[in-house]
Design an enzyme around this catalytic site. Structure first.
Site, PDB file in Angstrom:
ATOM      1  N   GLU A 177       0.810  -1.220   0.000  1.00  0.00           N
ATOM      2  CA  GLU A 177       0.000   0.000   0.000  1.00  0.00           C
ATOM      3  C   GLU A 177       0.848   1.278   0.000  1.00  0.00           C
ATOM      4  O   GLU A 177       0.723   2.122   0.880  1.00  0.00           O
ATOM      5  CB  GLU A 177      -0.977  -0.027   1.177  1.00  0.00           C
ATOM      6  CG  GLU A 177      -1.901  -1.246   1.111  1.00  0.00           C
ATOM      7  CD  GLU A 177      -2.802  -1.397   2.323  1.00  0.00           C
ATOM      8  OE1 GLU A 177      -2.848  -0.487   3.163  1.00  0.00           O
ATOM      9  OE2 GLU A 177      -3.468  -2.442   2.424  1.00  0.00           O
ATOM     10  N   ASN A 218       2.287  -4.969  -3.264  1.00  0.00           N
ATOM     11  CA  ASN A 218       0.896  -5.343  -2.970  1.00  0.00           C
ATOM     12  C   ASN A 218       0.080  -4.098  -2.642  1.00  0.00           C
ATOM     13  O   ASN A 218       0.471  -3.290  -1.795  1.00  0.00           O
ATOM     14  CB  ASN A 218       0.917  -6.287  -1.751  1.00  0.00           C
ATOM     15  CG  ASN A 218      -0.424  -6.918  -1.453  1.00  0.00           C
ATOM     16  OD1 ASN A 218      -1.073  -7.444  -2.350  1.00  0.00           O
ATOM     17  ND2 ASN A 218      -0.847  -6.870  -0.198  1.00  0.00           N
ATOM     18  N   HIS A 254     -10.141  -6.334  -2.804  1.00  0.00           N
ATOM     19  CA  HIS A 254     -11.251  -6.123  -1.868  1.00  0.00           C
ATOM     20  C   HIS A 254     -12.356  -5.393  -2.638  1.00  0.00           C
ATOM     21  O   HIS A 254     -12.168  -4.263  -3.082  1.00  0.00           O
ATOM     22  CB  HIS A 254     -10.808  -5.253  -0.686  1.00  0.00           C
ATOM     23  CG  HIS A 254      -9.757  -5.881   0.172  1.00  0.00           C
ATOM     24  ND1 HIS A 254      -9.962  -7.050   0.895  1.00  0.00           N
ATOM     25  CD2 HIS A 254      -8.473  -5.512   0.437  1.00  0.00           C
ATOM     26  CE1 HIS A 254      -8.853  -7.353   1.556  1.00  0.00           C
ATOM     27  NE2 HIS A 254      -7.935  -6.443   1.296  1.00  0.00           N
ATOM     28  N   GLU A 288      -5.782 -10.732  -1.435  1.00  0.00           N
ATOM     29  CA  GLU A 288      -6.647 -10.550  -0.257  1.00  0.00           C
ATOM     30  C   GLU A 288      -8.115 -10.520  -0.678  1.00  0.00           C
ATOM     31  O   GLU A 288      -8.908  -9.717  -0.175  1.00  0.00           O
ATOM     32  CB  GLU A 288      -6.290  -9.247   0.476  1.00  0.00           C
ATOM     33  CG  GLU A 288      -4.827  -9.142   0.865  1.00  0.00           C
ATOM     34  CD  GLU A 288      -4.484  -7.837   1.582  1.00  0.00           C
ATOM     35  OE1 GLU A 288      -5.403  -7.125   2.042  1.00  0.00           O
ATOM     36  OE2 GLU A 288      -3.287  -7.522   1.680  1.00  0.00           O
ATOM     37  N   ASP A 290     -11.875 -10.522  -1.238  1.00  0.00           N
ATOM     38  CA  ASP A 290     -13.201 -10.668  -0.619  1.00  0.00           C
ATOM     39  C   ASP A 290     -14.171  -9.755  -1.359  1.00  0.00           C
ATOM     40  O   ASP A 290     -13.776  -8.779  -1.984  1.00  0.00           O
ATOM     41  CB  ASP A 290     -13.209 -10.413   0.902  1.00  0.00           C
ATOM     42  CG  ASP A 290     -12.485  -9.158   1.350  1.00  0.00           C
ATOM     43  OD1 ASP A 290     -12.460  -8.171   0.599  1.00  0.00           O
ATOM     44  OD2 ASP A 290     -11.949  -9.163   2.483  1.00  0.00           O
TER      45      ASP A 290
HETATM   46  O1  G3I Z   1      -5.858 -10.264  18.298  1.00  0.00           O
HETATM   47  C1  G3I Z   1      -6.533  -9.183  18.945  1.00  0.00           C
HETATM   48  C2  G3I Z   1      -7.391  -9.709  20.030  1.00  0.00           C
HETATM   49  O2  G3I Z   1      -6.590 -10.288  21.016  1.00  0.00           O
HETATM   50  C3  G3I Z   1      -8.211  -8.557  20.587  1.00  0.00           C
HETATM   51  O3  G3I Z   1      -9.110  -9.048  21.547  1.00  0.00           O
HETATM   52  C4  G3I Z   1      -8.992  -7.863  19.474  1.00  0.00           C
HETATM   53  C5  G3I Z   1      -9.769  -6.677  19.983  1.00  0.00           C
HETATM   54  O4  G3I Z   1     -10.117  -5.809  18.916  1.00  0.00           O
HETATM   55  O5  G3I Z   1      -8.082  -7.414  18.516  1.00  0.00           O
HETATM   56  C6  G3I Z   1      -7.358  -8.442  17.917  1.00  0.00           C
HETATM   57  O6  G3I Z   1      -6.509  -7.876  16.990  1.00  0.00           O
HETATM   58  C7  G3I Z   1      -7.092  -7.494  15.771  1.00  0.00           C
HETATM   59  C8  G3I Z   1      -6.369  -8.207  14.646  1.00  0.00           C
HETATM   60  O7  G3I Z   1      -6.868  -7.762  13.395  1.00  0.00           O
HETATM   61  C9  G3I Z   1      -6.500  -9.734  14.749  1.00  0.00           C
HETATM   62  O8  G3I Z   1      -7.696 -10.181  14.240  1.00  0.00           O
HETATM   63  C10 G3I Z   1      -6.970  -5.991  15.609  1.00  0.00           C
HETATM   64  O9  G3I Z   1      -7.760  -5.332  16.556  1.00  0.00           O
HETATM   65  C11 G3I Z   1      -7.400  -5.579  14.200  1.00  0.00           C
HETATM   66  O10 G3I Z   1      -7.110  -4.193  14.001  1.00  0.00           O
HETATM   67  C12 G3I Z   1      -6.660  -6.380  13.166  1.00  0.00           C
HETATM   68  O11 G3I Z   1      -7.174  -6.028  11.896  1.00  0.00           O
HETATM   69  C13 G3I Z   1      -6.386  -6.441  10.812  1.00  0.00           C
HETATM   70  C14 G3I Z   1      -6.182  -5.281   9.850  1.00  0.00           C
HETATM   71  O12 G3I Z   1      -5.444  -5.723   8.729  1.00  0.00           O
HETATM   72  C15 G3I Z   1      -5.440  -4.134  10.492  1.00  0.00           C
HETATM   73  O13 G3I Z   1      -5.004  -3.218   9.549  1.00  0.00           O
HETATM   74  C16 G3I Z   1      -7.117  -7.557  10.101  1.00  0.00           C
HETATM   75  O14 G3I Z   1      -7.214  -8.703  10.948  1.00  0.00           O
HETATM   76  C17 G3I Z   1      -6.357  -7.927   8.835  1.00  0.00           C
HETATM   77  O15 G3I Z   1      -7.116  -8.861   8.117  1.00  0.00           O
HETATM   78  C18 G3I Z   1      -6.150  -6.678   8.001  1.00  0.00           C
HETATM   79  O16 G3I Z   1      -5.442  -7.027   6.830  1.00  0.00           O
HETATM   80  C19 G3I Z   1      -5.115  -5.966   5.923  1.00  0.00           C
HETATM   81  C20 G3I Z   1      -3.894  -6.398   5.155  1.00  0.00           C
HETATM   82  O17 G3I Z   1      -2.856  -6.712   6.035  1.00  0.00           O
HETATM   83  C21 G3I Z   1      -3.453  -5.324   4.158  1.00  0.00           C
HETATM   84  N1  G3I Z   1      -4.527  -4.950   3.277  1.00  0.00           N
HETATM   85  C22 G3I Z   1      -5.762  -4.548   3.948  1.00  0.00           C
HETATM   86  C23 G3I Z   1      -6.236  -5.641   4.905  1.00  0.00           C
HETATM   87  C24 G3I Z   1      -7.538  -5.246   5.549  1.00  0.00           C
HETATM   88  O18 G3I Z   1      -7.364  -4.154   6.400  1.00  0.00           O
END
Ligand code: G3I
Length: 370
Positions: A177, A218, A254, A288, A290
Site C-alpha cells: 500500500e 501489494n 477487496h 486478499e 473478498d
Molecule cells: O488479536 C486481537 C485480540 O486479542 C483482541 O481481543 C482484538 C480486539 O479488537 O483485537 C485483535 O486484533 C485485531 C487483529 O486484526 C487480529 O484479528 C486488531 O484489533 C485488528 O485491528 C486487526 O485487523 C487487521 C487489519 O489488517 C489491520 O489493519 C485484520 O485482521 C487484517 O485482516 C487486516 O489485513 C489488511 C492487510 O494486512 C493489508 N490490506 C488490507 C487488509 C484489511 O485491512
C-alpha cells in the site's frame, strides 16, 4: 545467526536478537517441535476431489486463504483449510507489530506455526508484509529517526525476517500500500523519511536475504482502471527498468457490491488489467480477495452480483497465465475484517461461521472451471 529450516529446531519462541543461546519463549504459545500434539501441527486428512484445492491443483495455480486467530483453535477449521486451500498467508502474524515487537526482539512463533502447518499439509505460504504504514510497533512509530538510521532499521528487519524464512516462503509482500487513491506516494513512516527510495531499499534487502522467494508489490484498488492503477504500473515499470528485484504485483482485490449490483469490474476489464501488468514481465497474485455485500439486508440481486463477481474475478485470473495465485482474505464470514471496517457490510467470504460452503464457494468453483 542465520536460520535454516526446519525452523522449529532453531529459533522459535520470542527470540531476543534471534540468537540460539539468547532464545527465550515468553509467549506461552508452543511450537510444533515443542508440542507436536497440538491440532495445528497435525497433518490433516488428504485433499480429495471435494476441496477447491483439488480443482486448483489441476491448473498448476494456487488457491489460498489468510490465517488469523481462529487457526489452531478447532480441528474442523484447520481440516477445512487443508482440504480447500494449497496456499496460506498470515493475516497478521508476520506484520512488524507481531514479529518485531521491540527493537531487539523478534517473535516468529505464530508465523512459524502457520508455516509448519502449511508444510505438513503440502501447502505454500505467502509472507505478509515487510514495509507498511499500519500495524507497526510503537518503538518504530515513535522513534526519532534520521534517514540513515531508519534505512538501517528497515534493512535489518527485512534481512532478519526473510532470512528466518529463507527457502520456505513462496512469495513475500515486500511493500504494501505505497500509493494513495490519486496515485501519489502515500505518506508513511518510510516515505516521510526515506522518500520513494524506501521501496527500492526494501526489495533489494529482501532479495539479498532470499534469492529464491518471489518479491511482490501489494496494493488495493489496482483492479480498477484509473490513476491509482496507472501509478502502480509506472512504479513497477520504473523499478523493473532500473533492475530492482521485483517478481510480482499483488492485487488485494477487496470489492464491494453496490445497491445497483456494480462493484466488481467486468471480466473483460479484469483480464485487460492483469494482461497490462503481465506485459511488464511480472507475476500477478490476487492476494486478499473478498467481495462484501450489505449485511444484513442484501437483496437477492446483490447476492447474485456477488457470486457473479467471484466467478468473474477467478475466471479473469485464470485467463491470464501470469496470474498464478488467488488468496481469499479469511475462511469464514465471522472472522472477516469486513464487519469491523465497513459497518453494515459483511458476508464477504466463501464459508459461513458454521464452516458451511456458501454460494460464493460455488461461484469460485465455476470461475476455476473445475
Ligand atoms: O488479536 C486481537 C485480540 O486479542 C483482541 O481481543 C482484538 C480486539 O479488537 O483485537 C485483535 O486484533 C485485531 C487483529 O486484526 C487480529 O484479528 C486488531 O484489533 C485488528 O485491528 C486487526 O485487523 C487487521 C487489519 O489488517 C489491520 O489493519 C485484520 O485482521 C487484517 O485482516 C487486516 O489485513 C489488511 C492487510 O494486512 C493489508 N490490506 C488490507 C487488509 C484489511 O485491512
Amino acid at each position: 545467526m542465520r536460520l535454516s529450516p526446519p525452523l522449529a529446531a532453531v529459533c522459535l519462541g520470542l527470540v531476543v536478537a534471534c540468537g540460539g543461546s539468547d532464545s527465550v519463549t515468553a509467549s506461552g504459545i508452543k511450537s510444533c517441535a515443542e508440542d507436536p500434539t497440538q491440532a495445528l501441527c497435525k497433518v490433516m486428512p488428504p485433499a480429495t476431489d471435494s476441496g477447491l484445492r483439488y480443482y486448483v491443483s489441476r491448473t498448476s495455480r494456487s488457491m489460498g486463504t489468510a490465517l488469523d486467530v481462529t487457526f489452531g483453535t478447532s480441528t474442523a477449521y484447520d481440516a477445512l483449510v487443508a482440504r480447500e486451500f494449497n496456499l496460506v498467508t498470515a493475516g497478521n502474524a508476520q506484520k512488524w507489530q507481531t514479529i518485531h515487537p521491540s527493537r531487539s526482539v523478534y517473535n516468529f512463533v505464530r508465523g512459524d506455526q502457520m508455516l509448519e502447518f502449511a508444510q505438513a499439509n503440502g501447502m505454500k505460504m505467502r509472507g505478509h508484509t515487510l514495509a507498511w504504514q499500519n500495524q507497526n510497533p510503537i518503538w518504530l512509530m515513535s522513534g526519532q529517526w534520521t534517514a540513515d538510521t531508519l534505512q538501517k532499521v528497515l534493512q535489518d528487519h527485512i534481512a532478519t525476517v526473510v532470512a528466518h524464512y529463507k527457502g520456505t516462503i513462496y512469495a513475500w509482500d515486500v511493500v504494501n500500500e505505497a500509493l494513495n487513491a490519486d496515485g501519489t506516494l502515500a505518506a508513511t513512516i518510510w516515505s516521510n523519511t526515506l522518500g520513494k527510495g524506501y521501496i527500492e531499499t526494501a526489495f533489494r534487502a529482501a532479495r539479498a536475504a532470499d534469492p529464491a522467494t518471489l518479491l511482490f508489490y501489494n496494493d488495493y484498488s489496482l483492479e480498477f482502471p484509473g490513476v491509482k492503477q496507472d501509478a502502480a504500473f509506472a512504479l513497477v515499470q520504473d523499478i523493473k527498468t532500473r533492475g530492482v528485484p521485483i517478481d510480482g504485483v499483488g492485487f488485494q482485490a477487496h470489492f464491494q457490491i453496490n445497491a445497483d449490483g456494480s462493484g466488481v469490474p467486468s471480466r473483460a476489464s479484469l483480464v485487460s488489467t492483469f494482461q497490462r501488468f503481465a506485459g511488464l514481465g511480472v507475476k500477478i497474485h490476487l492476494t486478499e480477495l473478498d467481495v462484501r455485500i450489505r449485511a444484513p439486508g442484501a437483496t437477492s440481486a446483490e447476492i447474485a452480483a456477488q457470486a457473479q463477481g467471484y466467478t468473474d474475478i477467478v475466471a479473469a485470473c485464470y485467463a491470464v497465465p501470469a496470474c498464478e495465485a488467488i488468496t481469499v482474505w479469511g475462511v469464514t464470514d465471522t472472522e472477516s475484517w469486513i464487519p469491523n471496517a465497513f459497518p453494515g457490510y459483511g458476508n464477504a467470504l466463501l464459508f459461513d461461521g458454521s464452516l458451511t460452503r456458501k454460494a460464493t464457494y460455488g461461484a469460485v468453483r465455476a470461475g476455476i472451471g473445475g
